[in-house]
Design an enzyme around this catalytic site. Structure first.
Site, PDB file in Angstrom:
ATOM      1  CG  ASP A 239      -1.876   0.987   1.199  1.00  0.00           C
ATOM      2  OD1 ASP A 239      -1.640   2.087   0.554  1.00  0.00           O
ATOM      3  OD2 ASP A 239      -2.919   1.168   2.324  1.00  0.00           O
TER       4      ASP A 239
ATOM      5  CB  SER B 288      -0.274  14.662 -21.046  1.00  0.00           C
ATOM      6  OG  SER B 288      -1.356  13.968 -21.192  1.00  0.00           O
TER       7      SER B 288
ATOM      8  CE  LYS C  67      -0.658   9.908 -12.103  1.00  0.00           C
ATOM      9  NZ  LYS C  67      -0.221   8.787 -11.821  1.00  0.00           N
TER      10      LYS C  67
ATOM     11  CE1 TYR D  25      -4.382  10.596 -12.562  1.00  0.00           C
ATOM     12  CE2 TYR D  25      -4.626  12.014 -14.242  1.00  0.00           C
ATOM     13  CZ  TYR D  25      -4.313  10.891 -13.967  1.00  0.00           C
ATOM     14  OH  TYR D  25      -3.608   9.963 -14.786  1.00  0.00           O
TER      15      TYR D  25
END
Length: 228
Positions: free
Chosen positions: A53, A130, A156, A152
């Site tokens: 995890d 991207s 990222k 997100y």
């Protein structure tokens, strides 16, 4: 025999990447949070399983200790575990998104570094996006510019930056971030977009099999380098 660990590999891109690397002769460890699903995936593939995890320090340490005891080294690490964190934005959701998509990279990388240093060809691949590229999300000609996925995208972007910084800090290990392509997985089902998993996993597998002269500190898709 190349020893490979893939996080979040019980389904989707991670699972398909594991299958491709097994076919190339790698010893693949399927890392998964859920022990039942992970063990089943590993058995189906013919891989090995470690409970992992990425949001839990002890789980990460135990997984790398298991690999170290069995193999003595780690040649390839693929950071694949991630969450979309779509929907309402609040503090707990933001913390979970960054803990999984960015801090998890730190946990696993730090635990893996001693084993990676024992490899003759150490390689780390971050399955990034991207959506984390400022260039892509501000370019009206790119589909990323129309997707409102704040947590997100931000996490990222952090994942890509961590990859670049690790490459600077550890020049003996290749670190690259990869945009695998929009893929139809459980994570993207709500959007109804994406190609089959196979071509995207092929992108990840290609970067997981770099030779010693391969690049480091980059963000790439299947066509080449992507601007950050």
């Amino acid at each position: 025999m190349t020893v490979t660990l893939i996080t979040g590999a019980n389904k989707g891109i991670g699972y398909e990447t594991a299958g491709r690397l097994l076919a190339l002769g790698h010893t693949v460890y399927v890392g998964a949070r859920d022990a039942g699903r992970g063990a089943h995936a590993a058995a189906t593939l013919g891989a090995r399983f470690v409970q992992l995890d990425v949001t839990d320090d002890e789980s990460v340490r135990a997984a790398l200790d298991t690999i170290g005891a069995a193999e003595g080294r780690l040649d390839v690490l693929v950071h694949n575990a991630g969450i979309l964190a779509a929907g309402p934005i609040d503090g707990p959701t933001a913390l979970l998104a960054f803990d999984t998509n960015a801090v998890g990279i730190v946990r696993v990388t730090e635990a893996a570094l001693p084993l990676l240093r024992k490899s003759a060809n150490p390689t780390v691949v971050t399955v990034s996006s991207s959506m984390g590229s400022f260039w892509a999300v501000t370019n009206p000609e790119r589909p990323e510019s129309g997707l409102p996925l704040a947590l997100y995208a931000a996490s990222k972007a952090a994942a890509t930056m961590l990859t670049v910084q690790y490459a600077k800090a550890h020049p003996g290990i290749r670190f690259n971030a990869v945009e695998p392509g929009a893929t139809a997985t459980d994570m993207t089902a709500a959007f109804g977009i994406g190609r089959p998993v196979g071509p995207s996993a092929a992108v990840v597998a290609r970067w997981a099999t770099l030779g010693p002269d391969g690049p480091t500190g980059t963000l790439q898709d299947e066509r080449g380098p992507l601007p950050f």
